[in-house]
Scaffold this motif. Structure first.
Motif, PDB file in Angstrom:
ATOM      1  N   GLU A  92       0.829  -1.210   0.000  1.00 57.24           N
ATOM      2  CA  GLU A  92       0.000   0.000   0.000  1.00 57.24           C
ATOM      3  C   GLU A  92       0.865   1.262   0.000  1.00 57.24           C
ATOM      4  OE1 GLU A  92      -4.085   1.497   2.092  1.00 57.24           O
ATOM      5  OE2 GLU A  92      -2.620   0.538   3.399  1.00 57.24           O
ATOM      6  N   PRO A 142      -4.797   6.214   4.256  1.00 56.90           N
ATOM      7  CA  PRO A 142      -5.938   5.495   3.669  1.00 56.90           C
ATOM      8  C   PRO A 142      -6.856   4.878   4.725  1.00 56.90           C
ATOM      9  CG  PRO A 142      -3.929   4.934   2.500  1.00 56.90           C
ATOM     10  CD  PRO A 142      -3.528   5.765   3.686  1.00 56.90           C
ATOM     11  N   GLN A 143      -6.315   4.567   5.897  1.00 58.92           N
ATOM     12  CA  GLN A 143      -7.136   4.015   6.977  1.00 58.92           C
ATOM     13  C   GLN A 143      -8.185   5.029   7.422  1.00 58.92           C
ATOM     14  OE1 GLN A 143      -7.236   0.883   8.094  1.00 58.92           O
ATOM     15  NE2 GLN A 143      -8.962   1.525   9.336  1.00 58.92           N
ATOM     16  N   ILE A 165      -9.529   7.296   5.463  1.00 64.14           N
ATOM     17  CA  ILE A 165     -10.551   7.310   4.410  1.00 64.14           C
ATOM     18  C   ILE A 165     -11.493   6.126   4.609  1.00 64.14           C
ATOM     19  CG2 ILE A 165     -10.968   7.176   1.917  1.00 64.14           C
ATOM     20  CD1 ILE A 165      -8.245   8.579   1.533  1.00 64.14           C
ATOM     21  N   GLU A 166     -10.923   4.994   4.963  1.00 64.59           N
ATOM     22  CA  GLU A 166     -11.742   3.807   5.270  1.00 64.59           C
ATOM     23  C   GLU A 166     -12.707   4.119   6.409  1.00 64.59           C
ATOM     24  OE1 GLU A 166     -12.940  -0.003   4.642  1.00 64.59           O
ATOM     25  OE2 GLU A 166     -10.891   0.334   3.949  1.00 64.59           O
ATOM     26  N   ASP A 191      -7.198  11.340  -3.405  1.00 67.22           N
ATOM     27  CA  ASP A 191      -6.996  10.148  -2.581  1.00 67.22           C
ATOM     28  C   ASP A 191      -8.304   9.376  -2.395  1.00 67.22           C
ATOM     29  OD1 ASP A 191      -4.322  10.695  -2.345  1.00 67.22           O
ATOM     30  OD2 ASP A 191      -4.476  11.597  -0.353  1.00 67.22           O
ATOM     31  N   ILE A 192      -9.400  10.086  -2.243  1.00 68.39           N
ATOM     32  CA  ILE A 192     -10.706   9.427  -2.103  1.00 68.39           C
ATOM     33  C   ILE A 192     -11.075   8.721  -3.409  1.00 68.39           C
ATOM     34  CG2 ILE A 192     -13.187   9.828  -1.783  1.00 68.39           C
ATOM     35  CD1 ILE A 192     -12.406  12.066   0.215  1.00 68.39           C
ATOM     36  N   SER A 205      -8.963   7.496  -5.614  1.00 67.37           N
ATOM     37  CA  SER A 205      -8.114   6.298  -5.687  1.00 67.37           C
ATOM     38  C   SER A 205      -8.638   5.206  -4.773  1.00 67.37           C
ATOM     39  CB  SER A 205      -6.669   6.639  -5.302  1.00 67.37           C
ATOM     40  OG  SER A 205      -6.108   7.516  -6.224  1.00 67.37           O
ATOM     41  N   PHE A 206      -9.070   5.592  -3.588  1.00 68.82           N
ATOM     42  CA  PHE A 206      -9.628   4.637  -2.637  1.00 68.82           C
ATOM     43  C   PHE A 206     -10.870   3.955  -3.224  1.00 68.82           C
ATOM     44  CE2 PHE A 206     -12.764   3.761   0.676  1.00 68.82           C
ATOM     45  CZ  PHE A 206     -12.057   2.938   1.539  1.00 68.82           C
ATOM     46  N   LYS A 241     -10.031   1.566  -6.115  1.00 63.05           N
ATOM     47  CA  LYS A 241      -9.444   0.319  -5.617  1.00 63.05           C
ATOM     48  C   LYS A 241     -10.528  -0.601  -5.060  1.00 63.05           C
ATOM     49  CE  LYS A 241      -5.762  -1.369  -2.533  1.00 63.05           C
ATOM     50  NZ  LYS A 241      -6.146  -2.700  -2.731  1.00 63.05           N
ATOM     51  N   LYS A 242     -11.414  -0.053  -4.264  1.00 65.12           N
ATOM     52  CA  LYS A 242     -12.502  -0.857  -3.681  1.00 65.12           C
ATOM     53  C   LYS A 242     -13.395  -1.429  -4.775  1.00 65.12           C
ATOM     54  CE  LYS A 242     -11.632  -0.310   0.702  1.00 65.12           C
ATOM     55  NZ  LYS A 242     -11.274  -1.425   1.562  1.00 65.12           N
TER      56      LYS A 242
END
Length: 172
Positions: free
Chosen positions: A54, A99-100, A102-103, A135-136, A138-139, A142-143
């Motif tokens: 990551e 990223p955590q 954002i999660e 970043d959101i 990209s998140f 990916k999901k």
């Protein structure tokens, strides 16, 4: 007549018109994040440097398609994280949101926990809005591509529309 000069620049508009009018121009496209990621893994495996995947993904995205810039970031990350590249060190080095977090934002949205969402969102105030939105994105990508159940097409499309509108408003 057998000598050729090659001038490489990232900003050709800064060159004088007399040079621009007498040269051939070749534009290069950005290297895909996936190709850059594979190259970073290759380099680190050969140099026997430990890393979190990551963290490398973040570095690869941050290079914006430039291998040279990405390798510079990689060198900085190796030094900054003392030889073992970890996500927490990379996000701190780059000044981006973990990223955590954002999660956690999306978990609060899915659970309809407004108080947790408010608290987590307040932590994002110190970050650059454009970078945070990227970043959101990209998140979410990916999901979606990992086919996580919660991130179906309709939901991801909805978030992308909201983010696109937000970016447009930021431009104003």
């Amino acid at each position: 007549d057998y000598v050729k000069f090659i001038l490489a620049t990232t900003d050709p508009l800064k060159l004088p018109p007399t040079i621009l009018s007498r040269t051939q121009h070749f534009g290069f496209k950005k290297i895909s994040t996936t190709d850059i990621l594979h190259h970073l893994q290759y380099v680190l495996d050969n140099e026997i440097v430990e890393y979190e995947k990551e963290a490398l993904e973040i570095i690869a995205r941050s290079g914006n398609g430039s291998l040279r810039d990405t390798l510079t970031l990689l060198d900085q990350a190796i030094i900054y994280s003392k030889g073992k590249i970890q996500t927490s060190a990379v996000v701190q080095m780059l000044g981006i949101l973990d990223p955590q977090k954002i999660e956690e934002i999306f978990e609060a949205i899915f659970s309809n926990d407004k108080e947790k969402l408010r608290k987590t969102a307040l932590l994002t105030e110190i970050y650059d809005s454009e970078i945070l939105l990227d970043d959101i994105i990209s998140f979410l990508k990916k999901k979606f591509f990992d086919q996580e159940e919660r991130y179906e097409l309709f939901l991801v499309d909805r978030f992308f529309r909201i983010i696109a509108q937000t970016k447009q408003l930021l431009g104003l």
